[in-house]
Design an enzyme around this catalytic site. Sequence first.
Site, mmCIF file in Angstrom:
data_model
loop_
_atom_site.group_PDB
_atom_site.id
_atom_site.type_symbol
_atom_site.label_atom_id
_atom_site.label_comp_id
_atom_site.label_asym_id
_atom_site.label_seq_id
_atom_site.Cartn_x
_atom_site.Cartn_y
_atom_site.Cartn_z
ATOM 1 N N HIS A 184 -8.434 -4.672 0.007
ATOM 2 C CA HIS A 184 -6.937 -4.063 -0.257
ATOM 3 C C HIS A 184 -6.481 -4.362 1.052
ATOM 4 O O HIS A 184 -5.149 -4.879 0.979
ATOM 5 C CB HIS A 184 -7.259 -2.736 0.011
ATOM 6 N N ASP A 242 -9.718 -4.547 -5.343
ATOM 7 C CA ASP A 242 -9.033 -3.787 -4.334
ATOM 8 C C ASP A 242 -10.002 -2.376 -4.465
ATOM 9 O O ASP A 242 -9.936 -1.827 -5.561
ATOM 10 C CB ASP A 242 -7.564 -3.126 -4.709
ATOM 11 N N SER A 265 0.574 -1.311 -0.083
ATOM 12 C CA SER A 265 -0.076 -0.061 0.012
ATOM 13 C C SER A 265 0.764 1.154 0.021
ATOM 14 O O SER A 265 1.652 1.280 -0.545
ATOM 15 C CB SER A 265 -0.925 -0.203 1.132
#
Length: 469
Positions: free
Chosen positions: A386, A352, A205
């Site tokens: 995610h 995601d 991320s």
Amino acid sequence: MVSLLWKFTLLCLFLLACTSAEVLERSSKPQTPDKDPFYDPPSGWEEKEHGTILRSRKVDIAFFQIAKVKYKEAYEILYRTSRSEEDQPSTTVTTVIVPENAKKDKLVNMNVYVDSNGARCAPSYVLQRNAKLATDPALSYQQVLFSTILDEGYILTVPDYQGPKRAFAAGRLEGHMAIDGILATLNLKELCLSKDTKVIGYGYSGGSIATGWAASLQPSYAPNLNMVGWTFGGTPANLTSTLEHLNGGTPAGFAVSGVAGIVDEYESVADWINDKLTHKGKHALDFVREHCTVGIVLRYPFTNILSDSFMKHGAQLLQSPIMKKVLGTLNMGVRPDETPKAPVYMFHAKLDEVIPYGSAHDAAKRWGDHGADILFEEFTGLVMGHASTELLNLPNVLLFMRDRMSGKPFIHGYEHKHTDNPLEDPGVIAKGFDALAETIKNAIDNTVGMGDKHMKAKIEQSRRRRIVS
């Protein structure tokens, strides 16, 4: 940039489940980077080579997770580095953690997701024993991963890759600071590491911004590093599309943090935007500069950074010539001369809901076209949100690290792999990860998945409470 509230819930579950865990011994309270004189560089630092150690100290590390994690020693290093351009000197700190069973020829650069701009969010502060309780639950949560990597015997170096201005999302700056954190760690005499030490970079991320750019810039910026692999996922490979995707949604606070980071790193953007921000916009940037992820996400869900309430002619924010020029330099995989040379394992959930899948896939494909050896794994399962993807894919990340550290062959060119759920991959069990897989399943049962719906529900509940109050 990551879905975080469910992680805070998960952290609480960990703590409640482990009330019998060893209690950490109290020691002196650490200071935040903006108040600790350790972070102030000595005179003449600008003339040093990047990666030069300016000072170091031993520190006590406390992992705010299931139980106290054993380690042999830990250090903080203040080192000389660069901002977005090599001729822009800066400094930052990396935290080095040495396990009891340390393999002195293996090092992992772990770029944790900070995803915020406050001084107290820096890993070098949050990792210290007796840092303010839960100052950043997201980072505290990711320390669950630390113990797994340390158990492999790999030394960890965890840089404050956003620098002294905490310039979140300024990818080139983050890449330089991650690379120089590796160099500084290799230069720490107490570790007795060889210059031939095998190094792997990891990030997910927001942390993948630093890792992806480090992979891109390392061949020209620090070509002598013995990088044997890079692995990262949930990657904001195109900052423009990421900001557009986040804008107005549940995790819109990360868009505010990203804008603040770009403003604080690029003077041209600051000069252009400062007289255009509304009172609300200025207050938002000031707020994120003082807070960490959870506070930011709770404060700014559904915020529209492209509205006139945020800045005059708000729709122009991402389309102005100045912003387009800067953002255009922050897209991974565009320049052939910025192609990773070491093997890359990149992964992303197809569904995601925070970071656009398409931009990450496009970057991976371009790198492959430019000659990179890269495996891009796409997770198609409905449970792969995610946040859940990082934890569920930990066995594959560890397998990649083991194979690269042991010198096993990797694919040549670009390969795209489709997987439903990484824990259902027979290879995970076959490689001895069955116990780890079971631990992961138990940890996230009924907590994450299905597009991280729990995170969304909690933010919506928070929003409703604020409206009522």
